[in-house]
Design a protein around this motif. Structure first.
Motif, PDB file in Angstrom:
ATOM      1  N   GLY A   1      11.398  -0.757   4.243  1.00 29.46           N
ATOM      2  CA  GLY A   1      12.109  -2.015   4.079  1.00 29.46           C
ATOM      3  C   GLY A   1      12.543  -2.264   2.651  1.00 29.46           C
ATOM      4  N   ALA A   2      13.279  -3.346   2.468  1.00 26.96           N
ATOM      5  CA  ALA A   2      13.831  -3.670   1.147  1.00 26.96           C
ATOM      6  C   ALA A   2      12.730  -3.875   0.118  1.00 26.96           C
ATOM      7  N   GLU A   3      11.630  -4.528   0.517  1.00 28.45           N
ATOM      8  CA  GLU A   3      10.538  -4.782  -0.430  1.00 28.45           C
ATOM      9  C   GLU A   3       9.933  -3.482  -0.935  1.00 28.45           C
ATOM     10  N   LEU A   4       9.711  -2.538  -0.036  1.00 27.48           N
ATOM     11  CA  LEU A   4       9.156  -1.245  -0.447  1.00 27.48           C
ATOM     12  C   LEU A   4      10.112  -0.511  -1.370  1.00 27.48           C
ATOM     13  N   LEU A   5      11.372  -0.406  -0.977  1.00 25.37           N
ATOM     14  CA  LEU A   5      12.335   0.395  -1.729  1.00 25.37           C
ATOM     15  C   LEU A   5      12.548  -0.149  -3.139  1.00 25.37           C
ATOM     16  N   ALA A   6      12.445  -1.465  -3.282  1.00 26.48           N
ATOM     17  CA  ALA A   6      12.599  -2.065  -4.608  1.00 26.48           C
ATOM     18  C   ALA A   6      11.454  -1.690  -5.540  1.00 26.48           C
ATOM     19  N   ARG A   7      10.327  -1.283  -4.977  1.00 28.90           N
ATOM     20  CA  ARG A   7       9.148  -0.938  -5.780  1.00 28.90           C
ATOM     21  C   ARG A   7       9.086   0.545  -6.151  1.00 28.90           C
ATOM     22  N   LEU A   8      10.069   1.318  -5.715  1.00 32.77           N
ATOM     23  CA  LEU A   8      10.025   2.769  -5.934  1.00 32.77           C
ATOM     24  C   LEU A   8      11.252   3.216  -6.728  1.00 32.77           C
TER      25      LEU A   8
ATOM     26  N   THR B   1       0.822  -1.215   0.000  1.00 29.24           N
ATOM     27  CA  THR B   1       0.000   0.000   0.000  1.00 29.24           C
ATOM     28  C   THR B   1       0.855   1.263   0.000  1.00 29.24           C
ATOM     29  N   LEU B   2       1.988   1.227   0.717  1.00 32.52           N
ATOM     30  CA  LEU B   2       2.857   2.406   0.733  1.00 32.52           C
ATOM     31  C   LEU B   2       3.523   2.600  -0.617  1.00 32.52           C
TER      32      LEU B   2
END
Length: 340
Positions: A66-73, A46-47
């Motif tokens: 986290g790593a998962e979020l940063l990989a999506r941006l 969601t973020l």
């Protein structure tokens, strides 16, 4: 000139309490700002969806970088934490993606120290307990209190809050002990001692140590057993430092007189409900640093950081500047002419 887009993760209530309208207006003056419209907790999914296309995130404590979020941006060049504590950010993952991470400086020394003095007075004079009985329609019996003057304060962790608190305690006429293996106490009126001696002598033990793997459960069964049965424990740091089961047993057994908690292991660093309900506990919902002066200090610092970042500069408070390749790419980007 291309205008940077900033996503601020604070929920509407957190934005009002922990960021404020003046800082928000100042942020909008230097960038295009998108705000979080929801009170719901964030997930990486969601973020990522909410911050997609943004150049900078200004983060509260509920937003996990986290790593998962940063990989999506892929466009994100900076993750700015509106606090000192950056444990919600995977700095190594950010560095691997070329994302700058920043933190704010401490601006809550007075606010948190005053909260600590407040709960010391409350626990010593039974103020909130008497008020609660009156509110319930009962007539509380007068109870003998104790003065802070002449009592011993033990400060565990001699950082900026500890230093400020020590001066307040001295003004009350208290004796002040400090335990911190990483700090040198040069104040002539204070006594630096071991953790064991502090626990054995203090009438009020205040936990202000940083939360690290080494300080996990620093206050455990042995620590509470070492305290005087007339002593109070106060936690204004992080719940990670306390073995809550051991604290509950110490309270039930009368090993300590009581405690005050502004933090705990409940979600959003709140005091755990089981402990907060205990009759020997004074609990507040993480409000130690919640004053206009304290929150505006850190919020306005993020504004200054964003202003520097959009100019292509590394701001004060950056923690991984050598890895900020996206910021350097932003600085080299072709400038778009402003249309008249």
């Amino acid at each position: 000139m291309t205008r940077a887009t900033v996503f601020i993760t604070h929920s509407p209530s957190a934005l009002a309490n922990y960021y404020g309208p003046r800082a928000l207006a100042a942020l909008e003056a230097v960038a295009t700002v998108r705000c979080n419209p929801s009170e719901d907790a964030w997930t990486a999914e969601t973020l990522a969806a909410a911050a997609q296309g943004c150049d900078i995130i200004v983060s509260d404590r509920r937003a996990e970088g986290g790593a998962e979020l940063l990989a999506r941006l892929p466009k994100l060049m900076a993750f700015c934490r509106c606090a000192v504590d950056i444990r919600n950010i995977d700095v190594a993952a950010a560095s691997a993606h070329g994302i700058l991470v920043t933190q704010a400086s401490a601006g809550f020394m007075a606010a948190v120290s005053e909260w600590i003095v407040g709960v010391m007075l409350d626990s010593s004079r039974h103020i909130s307990a008497a008020a609660a009985q009156y509110h319930a329609g009962a007539s509380p019996a007068p109870r003998m209190g104790r003065e802070l003057r002449g009592a011993t304060l033990g400060i565990v962790g001699y950082g900026q809050i500890g230093r400020y608190l020590a001066d307040l305690a001295l003004a009350f006429g208290m004796r002040v002990l400090v335990a911190d293996p990483h700090a040198a106490v040069r104040h002539a009126a204070l006594r630096q001692t071991s953790m064991g001696e502090l626990l054995a002598e203090a009438d009020y033990v205040v936990c202000l140590a940083s939360a690290t793997p080494q300080t996990e459960n620093l206050m455990n069964a042995a620590a509470f057993a070492a305290m005087k049965p007339t002593a109070f424990f106060i936690n204004a740091s992080r719940g990670d430092l306390v073995d809550e089961a051991a604290l509950r047993r110490a309270l039930d057994a009368g090993q300590i007189a009581g405690c005050a908690l502004d933090v705990g292991r409940a979600p959003d660093q709140m005091p755990s409900p089981e402990l907060a309900r205990h009759p020997r506990v004074i609990a507040t919902p993480h409000i130690g640093g919640l004053t206009p002066e304290a929150i505006e200090h850190q919020a306005m610092e993020t504004v200054r950081q964003v202003a520097e970042i959009v100019r292509g500069h590394v701001p004060q408070g950056a923690v991984n500047a050598p890895h900020a390749s996206r910021l350097r790419a932003w600085k080299r980007r072709p400038q778009q002419p402003t249309l008249a």
